[in-house]
Design a protein around this motif. Structure first.
Motif, PDB file in Angstrom:
ATOM      1  N   VAL A 103       0.831  -1.201   0.000  1.00  0.00           N
ATOM      2  CA  VAL A 103       0.000   0.000   0.000  1.00  0.00           C
ATOM      3  C   VAL A 103       0.872   1.260   0.000  1.00  0.00           C
ATOM      4  N   ILE A 118      -5.478   3.508  -4.885  1.00  0.00           N
ATOM      5  CA  ILE A 118      -5.498   3.283  -3.444  1.00  0.00           C
ATOM      6  C   ILE A 118      -6.908   3.436  -2.879  1.00  0.00           C
ATOM      7  N   PHE A 137      -8.613   0.101  -2.714  1.00  0.00           N
ATOM      8  CA  PHE A 137      -8.201  -0.664  -1.545  1.00  0.00           C
ATOM      9  C   PHE A 137      -8.862  -0.121  -0.281  1.00  0.00           C
ATOM     10  N   ASN A 161       0.192  -0.397  -4.759  1.00  0.00           N
ATOM     11  CA  ASN A 161      -0.973  -1.222  -4.437  1.00  0.00           C
ATOM     12  C   ASN A 161      -0.976  -2.570  -5.154  1.00  0.00           C
TER      13      ASN A 161
END
Length: 373
Positions: free
Chosen positions: A166, A339, A342, A365
């Protein structure tokens, strides 16, 4: 390596006669850390920051940035419009006008530019097209030479997967864009930082109560030495929170939570943050790559259990410059498109087939599996 800053004077030429030129103070172009060429996924990137300080008495709007090979060579990359705005950030409060540097203010351009395979490596420079009340003009400067030393090749910091790497270079408050001036100099420790978070195939972080850290897939996972080295710093006095919601977010001095720092040689310190209490190592211990040096936890500033990992040039959490590296081997399972996907806990799009990637820094990611488990 620090590069001497270059203060540029703006020359406004009346007609074509240099003798009538009026010289005005304008822009300081400063590269504090040498650019790096890093293999990100399957392609190289040129990574660095360009600091611009407006020494004039009027705002300056940046309309175009060209990164050039040599003093006046062909552009390697040109930024304008939205692409330029995406790299641009003012130090301090934001300005209402994008890409504008108010008088007396500094902007930082965060460069992650493609660098073609086979491209000749050597010094780079910059041309910047700006506008002010007096009209448009172009300045040249910011000469620098990208580092050429081989990057550290690291073993995995964790086992198995799926782990999401991440980070997002363009995120306003992401690791890539947060400077700290805590020890007399502004440093960017998270330049190449990754938060590793374990997920299932549907993108969930937990199989049970998402508010209980111990119910998260990654909580308690063994954290591994990425190379042979010596433990040079350990913090292990932060208790593990029993719940995610409702806790007081710690301040900057405690943002890392429990941590371990591993000196891997060559002026590089592997830094592991947000660890579970109960470190199995102490300062002075010699460890081998793959040896357990901690456990993934939920201490410090964190929204969920994860491992924060980066390389630094000295054993300081905030007073260090982040350094590039690659992982020797990982398996690419898929990748989130952004992102935000996610963060919404969406299912990650799987790759057509798992792919072993060697000697590479994970793209943003990416969903990966490390050897083991």
């Amino acid at each position: 390596m620090r590069i001497k800053r270059l203060v540029l004077a703006l020359a406004i030429v009346a007609g074509s006669k240099a003798a009538t030129a009026q010289v005005n103070q304008s822009l300081d172009i400063h590269i504090a850390q040498s650019p790096n060429i890093v293999r990100v996924g399957a392609a190289d990137q040129l990574v660095y920051e360009l600091h611009l300080t407006n020494f004039s008495s009027a705002p300056l709007r940046l309309d175009e940035l060209a990164i050039r090979l040599g003093d006046e060579g062909a552009p390697l990359k040109t930024y304008n419009a939205d692409a330029l705005a995406g790299t641009f950030a003012l130090v301090g409060p934001a300005d209402a006008e994008a890409r504008t540097i108010p008088a007396g203010r500094r902007a930082v351009l965060y460069i992650n530019a493609p660098f073609a395979d086979g491209q000749r490596r050597g010094p780079i420079s910059h041309s910047l097209t700006l506008a002010s009340d007096g009209g448009g003009f172009t300045v040249w400067g910011g000469a620098a030479t990208p580092e050429t030393a081989p990057l550290p090749r690291l073993s995995p910091p964790l086992r198995g997967g799926p782990w999401v790497a991440v980070y997002e270079p363009g995120m306003e408050r992401g690791h890539r864009r947060v400077f700290y001036a805590t020890e007399g100099s502004a440093m960017l420790p998270g330049r190449f930082a990754i938060d590793f978070m374990k997920v299932d195939a549907s993108g969930k972080l937990s199989a049970g109560d998402a508010d209980i850290p111990a119910d998260h897939y990654g909580f308690g996972a063994e954290v591994l030495a990425v190379a042979d080295g010596t433990i040079v710093a350990v913090r292990d006095d932060v208790a593990d929170p029993s719940a995610i919601k409702g806790r007081t977010n710690p301040g900057i001095a405690d943002a890392s939570g429990n941590y371990v720092m591993l000196d891997i040689g060559g002026g590089r310190i592997a830094t592991y943050e947000h660890l579970k209490q109960g470190a199995p190592v102490a300062v002075g211990d010699r460890v081998k790559a793959g040896e357990v040096i901690g456990f993934l936890g939920f201490t410090g500033q964190a929204s969920a259990p994860h491992l924060h990992f980066h390389l630094a040039d000295r054993p300081s959490i905030l007073g260090a410059e982040g350094q590039p590296y690659v992982f020797r081997s990982l398996t690419r399972l898929g990748q989130y498109p952004a992102i935000d996907s996610f963060s919404r806990r969406e299912a990650w799009p799987p790759a057509d087939r798992p792919e072993i990637v060697r000697d590479s820094f994970p793209p943003p990611n990416l969903v990966v599996r490390f050897p083991g488990d």
